[in-house]
Each structure stands twice: as structure tokens, then as C-alpha cells.
Design a protein around this motif. Sequence first.
Motif, mmCIF file in Angstrom:
data_model
loop_
_atom_site.group_PDB
_atom_site.id
_atom_site.type_symbol
_atom_site.label_atom_id
_atom_site.label_comp_id
_atom_site.label_asym_id
_atom_site.label_seq_id
_atom_site.Cartn_x
_atom_site.Cartn_y
_atom_site.Cartn_z
ATOM 1 N N UNK A 66 0.882 -1.176 0.000
ATOM 2 C CA UNK A 66 0.000 0.000 0.000
ATOM 3 C C UNK A 66 0.916 1.222 0.000
ATOM 4 N N UNK A 71 -4.166 1.154 -2.353
ATOM 5 C CA UNK A 71 -3.781 -0.249 -2.423
ATOM 6 C C UNK A 71 -3.054 -0.516 -3.732
ATOM 7 N N UNK A 123 -1.532 -7.435 -3.953
ATOM 8 C CA UNK A 123 -1.093 -8.428 -2.982
ATOM 9 C C UNK A 123 -0.822 -9.769 -3.646
ATOM 10 N N UNK A 159 4.029 1.032 2.316
ATOM 11 C CA UNK A 159 3.816 0.117 3.426
ATOM 12 C C UNK A 159 3.634 -1.306 2.901
ATOM 13 N N UNK A 204 -9.984 -14.194 4.127
ATOM 14 C CA UNK A 204 -11.437 -14.210 3.986
ATOM 15 C C UNK A 204 -12.046 -12.835 4.201
ATOM 16 N N UNK A 205 -11.469 -12.077 5.119
ATOM 17 C CA UNK A 205 -12.041 -10.784 5.474
ATOM 18 C C UNK A 205 -11.488 -9.614 4.686
ATOM 19 N N UNK A 206 -10.422 -9.868 3.949
ATOM 20 C CA UNK A 206 -9.799 -8.837 3.144
ATOM 21 C C UNK A 206 -9.495 -7.570 3.952
ATOM 22 N N UNK A 207 -8.947 -7.751 5.149
ATOM 23 C CA UNK A 207 -8.547 -6.587 5.924
ATOM 24 C C UNK A 207 -7.071 -6.697 6.295
ATOM 25 N N UNK A 208 -6.450 -5.532 6.506
ATOM 26 C CA UNK A 208 -5.031 -5.444 6.812
ATOM 27 C C UNK A 208 -4.848 -5.507 8.321
ATOM 28 N N UNK A 209 -4.331 -6.630 8.826
ATOM 29 C CA UNK A 209 -4.236 -6.759 10.280
ATOM 30 C C UNK A 209 -2.862 -6.419 10.849
ATOM 31 N N UNK A 245 0.835 -4.237 9.835
ATOM 32 C CA UNK A 245 1.472 -3.298 8.924
ATOM 33 C C UNK A 245 2.943 -3.124 9.261
ATOM 34 N N UNK A 246 3.765 -2.865 8.242
ATOM 35 C CA UNK A 246 5.115 -2.406 8.477
ATOM 36 C C UNK A 246 5.081 -0.941 8.863
#
Lengths: 120, 111
Positions: free
Chosen positions: A39, A49, A52, A96, A103-108, A110-111
Motif C-alpha cells: 500500500x 492499495x 497483494x 507500506x 477471507x475478510x480482506x482486511x489489513x491486520x 502493517x510495516x
Amino acid sequence: QVQLQESGPGLVKPSQTLSLTCTVSGGSISSGGYYWSWIRQHPGKGLEWIGYIYYSGSTYYNPSLKSRVTISVDTSKNQFSLKLSSVTAADTAVYYCARVFGDGRYFDYWGQGTLVTVSS
Amino acid sequence: QSALTQPASVSGSPGQSITISCTGTSSDVGSYNLVSWYQQHPGKAPKLMIYEVSKRPSGVSNRFSGSKSGNTASLTISGLQAEDEADYYCCSYAGSSTMLVFGGGTKLTVL
């Protein structure tokens, strides 16, 4: 605790290729269930975005950048990488890397981000 | 131009509640319960606050809540605290051709 760390040149010349690597610790890229993402954030602007990759090598890119972006993975080093070709000043941004829960397509995770400046 | 529309700024006094909207289309927010929200303090990486519209990760205060109606998702922060002052971004899955889209971000000021 999963940690991600970006590395690469902070200065790239126009028309050249921007190359960054993200090293993952505290978890295996090969464990499955997650995508590994890039990102970027232009100075003072919002998040964009880039794309990925899954550990198998399957890639998914932002259509607006697809022609210039390549994301690859090296499971032996627990790293994934970004290459952005033919850069211009408009590619100057903080880049980043992040983990995406599949499944949730969320960013949990991060760098910390790395600033890349495109300038001659 | 960002794919999802957020107000540029919102403000509130300590203890009050605020809501940040995130408006998309029937191709993203309206079609998937895959909206997430991120908090970003200056010079820091974004932090996940809400995922799958209304779920809170472990460690995130229950003062943060999320919801969705039609093509608009919302983040509500109750009992505002000074530490909540930050930029907030929404993100939605948008299908296999577009994948993920962010909102333009909202700057929250705690007065």
C-alpha cells in the motif's frame, strides 16, 4: 506477534524501477490464509492499495497500476517484494507492506512504512 | 479521486460521539460485508480498528463501532478522547476485478 519491515532505496531516479522488500517475522508467509500486500501513501494524502500476493505466487493488482507493478514472494526468506517500473515524481510516497486476512480482506499487520522519493 | 467517499474532517468534544461515513457503490460497500476501518496517527502506520463492517480486533476499545446501510458504511466513536484525534480510513473489497479500495480519509479533531 507478526512483524513486517520494509527495506530498499529511499531515492529512485525517474524512469527507473522502484524495488522494495518486506521481511516478515513472527509468522510464516507459507502458512496460508493470508495475502501479503503493498500500500502507498502520497505525502499528505490518503492510502492507495497497490496489490497483494498469496504464498503460492498468485497475484492481484490495482488496475490503475497493474501495467507497472510486479509483486513476488520468496518463501525461503519469508519475504515478498514490490517492483514498480517507469517511475515518475508522482510515485513519491510512503510505501507500506501489510498482511491481509484472506477471507475478510482486511489489513491486520502493517510495516512501519518507508519513504521513497523519485528525483534525479 | 478515491473510490470511497469520506468527509474530509469531523470534530467533537471530549466525551461526545462522532460518526464518520464511507460511501461507496453497489459494486463495493453495498455488495460485500468486507469493510474495514483504520486509524492513523501522524507519522505512524495505520492501525486496524474495525473489520468485516462491525467486528473489533482484540485490544481495540469498545468505544469504536461499525455499521453499514446500503452503500454506506459508518464508524462511530463514543466517549471521545484526546488520543482519538487521528486520520481514519475506510476500505472495502470491490470484487475480483478491482479488489480493494480505500476512502480518501477523514481527519478527526478532538476539540
